[in-house]
Write an enzyme that holds these catalytic residues in place. Sequence first.
Site, PDB file in Angstrom:
ATOM      1  N   LYS A   1       0.845  -1.204   0.000  1.00 15.55           N
ATOM      2  CA  LYS A   1       0.000   0.000   0.000  1.00 15.55           C
ATOM      3  C   LYS A   1       0.885   1.261   0.000  1.00 15.55           C
ATOM      4  O   LYS A   1       2.105   1.177   0.105  1.00 15.55           O
ATOM      5  CB  LYS A   1      -0.948  -0.030   1.200  1.00 15.55           C
TER       6      LYS A   1
HETATM    7  C1  PLP Z   1      -5.221  -4.429   1.324  1.00 11.81           C
HETATM    8  C2  PLP Z   1      -6.691  -4.283   1.321  1.00 11.81           C
HETATM    9  C3  PLP Z   1      -7.470  -4.633   2.443  1.00 11.81           C
HETATM   10  C4  PLP Z   1      -6.926  -5.357   3.632  1.00 11.81           C
HETATM   11  O1  PLP Z   1      -5.893  -4.745   4.276  1.00 11.81           O
HETATM   12  P1  PLP Z   1      -4.929  -5.610   5.239  1.00 11.81           P
HETATM   13  O2  PLP Z   1      -4.114  -4.548   5.909  1.00 11.81           O
HETATM   14  O3  PLP Z   1      -4.104  -6.491   4.353  1.00 11.81           O
HETATM   15  O4  PLP Z   1      -5.767  -6.358   6.186  1.00 11.81           O
HETATM   16  C5  PLP Z   1      -8.829  -4.370   2.388  1.00 11.81           C
HETATM   17  N1  PLP Z   1      -9.406  -3.840   1.308  1.00 11.81           N
HETATM   18  C6  PLP Z   1      -8.697  -3.534   0.201  1.00 11.81           C
HETATM   19  C7  PLP Z   1      -9.400  -2.929  -0.969  1.00 11.81           C
HETATM   20  C8  PLP Z   1      -7.326  -3.763   0.166  1.00 11.81           C
HETATM   21  O5  PLP Z   1      -6.632  -3.478  -0.938  1.00 11.81           O
END
Ligand code: PLP
Length: 396
Positions: free
Chosen positions: A195
């Site tokens: 991210k």
């Molecule tokens: C990465 C992601 C999540 C989950 O996040 P985590 O930190 O991995 O639990 C939820 N929704 C979307 C759209 C994502 O890209």
Amino acid sequence: MNTERLAIEGGKPVRTDPLPYGRQSITDEDVAAVADALRSDWLTTGPRVASFEKSFARVTGAPHAIAVSSGTAALHVALHAAGVRAGDEVVVPPMTFAASANAALYLGARPVFADVDVDTLCVDPGAVRDAVTPRTRAIIGVDYAGQPCDWDFLRDVASGIPTVDDAAHSLGGSYRGRPVGSLADISTFSFHPVKTITTGEGGMVTTADDRAAERSRVFRNHGITTDHRQRSQSGAFFYEMVELGNNYRLSDIHAALGRSQLARLPAFVATRRAIAAAYDEAFQKLETVRPVRVRADVVHAYHIYPLRLELDRLKADRQNVFQAIRAEGIGVNVHYVPVHLHPYYRRELRTGPGLCPRAEAAYEALVTLPVFARMTPRDVDDVIAAVTKVLRHYAR
Ligand SMILES: *Cc1c(COP(=O)(O)O)cnc(C)c1O
């Protein structure tokens, strides 16, 4: 037609050291911030979490920011704070990571899938309107790829039903001049390493609603009204568990990294946008792709760059194209398998093909290209060269 031999057919690959599709950017300052946390009195939720929350609230324009242990935890917290309970329905698009819909299931609620807009692949407000019933207790929009949904339209359709922005992709973006994090009633973020900023694992909930913020803080800490730090400051031992919550706390070690990363958010987003602009320019020459539309009223944060293939103009399907680009040394990916097509959903919720035809058709044609802050101009050129080589080869 270009007949350059593809790597998958024994030709020379564009690059021999494979390029991943996403990867973190960690500096010496990040390392020093984490080391300071490790030497401090606080390892779990302490002053660095409070400071990370404060900075995050400022960046997102939200009065409250509540740090949690993952983006998935943030979604669970957000739906709880929105008042979702067993038997309720939660409207959610299928073009997302399973966690967006799973959050409803954690609370005993039912995810109801609303199809995406064919051009932007964000949830279609018209489909949301059709999905709403008297049992709908929350509406989740996912800012797909980093492009904020049409939140004014969505909130209009919601007419009072709580809205939740799964903003895992869109930190640093904006909509009609308003920053992501203050577009829906409650917003959620992920700090997974792919991210825009990372804490290793981590997440955040933002909201302008005092009550939702309080419910979020209590829910991340077992349903207990005070935390360890508050008690140690007041010298009191007494605490009360008022609801069934979880341990979704973020540690001060993680928060130290998050706070340090957040300082570079504008630079991260600028780099991602520059990479996307280079891709846009290169691929507009190709007749075998159709871009995912970006609306004029958003700043897109480009967590990912989805390339949509024009399958009728290709002799190959997505799987062939995907494997051929991988063979050229480019770590492409696919976002997403529509959630309602996962075996669990088919089995437990009786979903399946035909439920959201636009998301299903998009899925068949999507390939995600690498975008991350540490990509060099040579990396970007390699991606463009590999995609161009493969698509020219397979063009009809
Ligand atoms: C990465 C992601 C999540 C989950 O996040 P985590 O930190 O991995 O639990 C939820 N929704 C979307 C759209 C994502 O890209």
